[in-house]
Design a protein around this motif. Sequence first.
Motif, PDB file in Angstrom:
ATOM      1  N   ILE A 432      -8.208  37.923  39.480  1.00 55.40           N
ATOM      2  CA  ILE A 432      -8.899  36.845  38.770  1.00 55.40           C
ATOM      3  C   ILE A 432      -7.948  36.128  37.806  1.00 55.40           C
ATOM      4  O   ILE A 432      -7.975  34.906  37.663  1.00 55.40           O
ATOM      5  N   LEU A 433      -7.083  36.897  37.143  1.00 54.76           N
ATOM      6  CA  LEU A 433      -6.167  36.320  36.145  1.00 54.76           C
ATOM      7  C   LEU A 433      -4.874  35.805  36.763  1.00 54.76           C
ATOM      8  O   LEU A 433      -3.980  35.340  36.046  1.00 54.76           O
ATOM      9  N   ASN A 434      -4.792  35.921  38.102  1.00 55.81           N
ATOM     10  CA  ASN A 434      -3.628  35.393  38.821  1.00 55.81           C
ATOM     11  C   ASN A 434      -2.322  36.014  38.329  1.00 55.81           C
ATOM     12  O   ASN A 434      -1.342  35.320  38.032  1.00 55.81           O
ATOM     13  N   MET A 435      -2.331  37.344  38.226  1.00 51.89           N
ATOM     14  CA  MET A 435      -1.109  38.060  37.839  1.00 51.89           C
ATOM     15  C   MET A 435      -0.963  39.307  38.706  1.00 51.89           C
ATOM     16  O   MET A 435      -1.937  39.769  39.322  1.00 51.89           O
ATOM     17  N   GLY A 436       0.229  39.840  38.776  1.00 50.37           N
ATOM     18  CA  GLY A 436       0.461  41.052  39.552  1.00 50.37           C
ATOM     19  C   GLY A 436      -0.116  42.274  38.860  1.00 50.37           C
ATOM     20  O   GLY A 436      -0.251  42.304  37.623  1.00 50.37           O
ATOM     21  N   GLU A 437      -0.444  43.315  39.648  1.00 49.13           N
ATOM     22  CA  GLU A 437      -1.005  44.535  39.058  1.00 49.13           C
ATOM     23  C   GLU A 437       0.005  45.230  38.154  1.00 49.13           C
ATOM     24  O   GLU A 437      -0.374  45.819  37.139  1.00 49.13           O
ATOM     25  N   ARG A 438       1.276  45.131  38.506  1.00 43.12           N
ATOM     26  CA  ARG A 438       2.305  45.743  37.670  1.00 43.12           C
ATOM     27  C   ARG A 438       2.348  45.060  36.306  1.00 43.12           C
ATOM     28  O   ARG A 438       2.427  45.726  35.266  1.00 43.12           O
ATOM     29  N   THR A 439       2.263  43.725  36.314  1.00 41.39           N
ATOM     30  CA  THR A 439       2.252  42.971  35.050  1.00 41.39           C
ATOM     31  C   THR A 439       1.027  43.343  34.222  1.00 41.39           C
ATOM     32  O   THR A 439       1.102  43.506  32.996  1.00 41.39           O
ATOM     33  N   LEU A 440      -0.116  43.491  34.900  1.00 42.68           N
ATOM     34  CA  LEU A 440      -1.340  43.857  34.196  1.00 42.68           C
ATOM     35  C   LEU A 440      -1.197  45.231  33.550  1.00 42.68           C
ATOM     36  O   LEU A 440      -1.590  45.421  32.388  1.00 42.68           O
TER      37      LEU A 440
END
Length: 449
Positions: A432-440
């Motif tokens: 939803i936030l348009n980011m990678g899971e690693r970044t999250l």
Amino acid sequence: MYNLLIVDDETSICTSLSFALEDNYTVFTANNEENAIKIINECEIDMVLLDLKLGESDGIDVLKKIKTIKPEVVIIIMTAFGTIESSVKAMKCGAFYYITKPINIEELSLLLMKGEEYIKLNTKIKYLSNQINEDSKYNIIGSSKKIKQVFDLIDRVKDIDINVLITGESGTGKELVARAIHFQGKRKEKPFNVINCSAIPDNLLESELFGYRKGAFTGAMEDKKGIIELSNEGTLFLDEIGDMNINLQTKVLRVIQDKEIRPIGSTKSIKVDVRFISATNKELKEEVKNNRFRQDLFYRLNVININLPPLRDRKEDIAKLIEYFIKKYNVKLDKNIKGITAKALEALEKYNFNGNVRELQNIVERAIVLTESDYIKEEDLPEEIFNRENIMVDKDHLIPIFVGEDIKSIEKKVLEYTLKKFDGNRKKTAEILNMGERTLRYKIKEYEL
């Protein structure tokens, strides 16, 4: 396209019939009783071609089981033993017709076409029966808390001779409520008439309401009763009352007070007993302040106020309304749409619906005309449904952000609220936030979420 199930223990027959009929039907096949019943339970089958001798199973028994599960399904029996006795028995047990083997495809196609006609007729009968049942209630679709409050008010006022003012946005169903009050109340055997005050020019509205006598003005060639007199002992629904000329409002007020009318050109008054139900999409209190609506008439009409909620405030009713409109337009347009996809329904539930129920009705009708599927899909909906400015903002989805708040604090809030919204699902949150899971994961650790 109708769904057809072919049940025969000979695979070659299933294959050849499937090949011959697949251009006109969505074909399912089963070689035994177990698979046939499984398909009936899991799929929306409209017609069945059933072999009378199905291996170790008796086709009549299978027919009975299918009819128990889905009584409306059309079943055509196939038999190599075309005895009168077996055919009559099958028909008594609910078979639509029978055909003998070897199968003549032209004969079968005609039988299937008759089966389609039967389905359409049966659907229409069910629809009309439902309409009768709905008309005997309110013909208003919904079970939300706000619409139930409207039902409660209808029940309370229907048998009491007091004036009712129905308010609400255009397309919310104000006339339906007026009809429900009349046809559920003690005046239901008497006339119910409707006049739209905004649709008739001011110079004609007076004669429509009060009638006139022969020679009252140029063109008055004979006496004509007005709609108020025609509504005697019944109900007159004054739609869009807020658009009525203020001079005419004075005359309507006099009718309500004195319970009598005087046709144009007449010297005699006529006693009338009419219940007035009015409706407007305007804020009449504001119209009174601006001297566009008589205050005394407002109080006379607004003894009981029924306010109809806009569709965006009762979105839990949208699915039921869509189901109702699909059934309605399947009959009207001779279609066989089975429903709406989850994504299309979700899009409609987020839409703002400035045109309310009337707009939803038009959207469903348009989709049924355009769709090439058995279900209404996202691509069948108008483009404006997906425009951001037309999408309802759910207050539960808002995040408090203040002028001067630092970026990191804002980012933390967005992450925290989004994670909470999706019950801690990191994959969904990252998507939803348009980011990678690693970044999250890094951000969660950074903000100690």
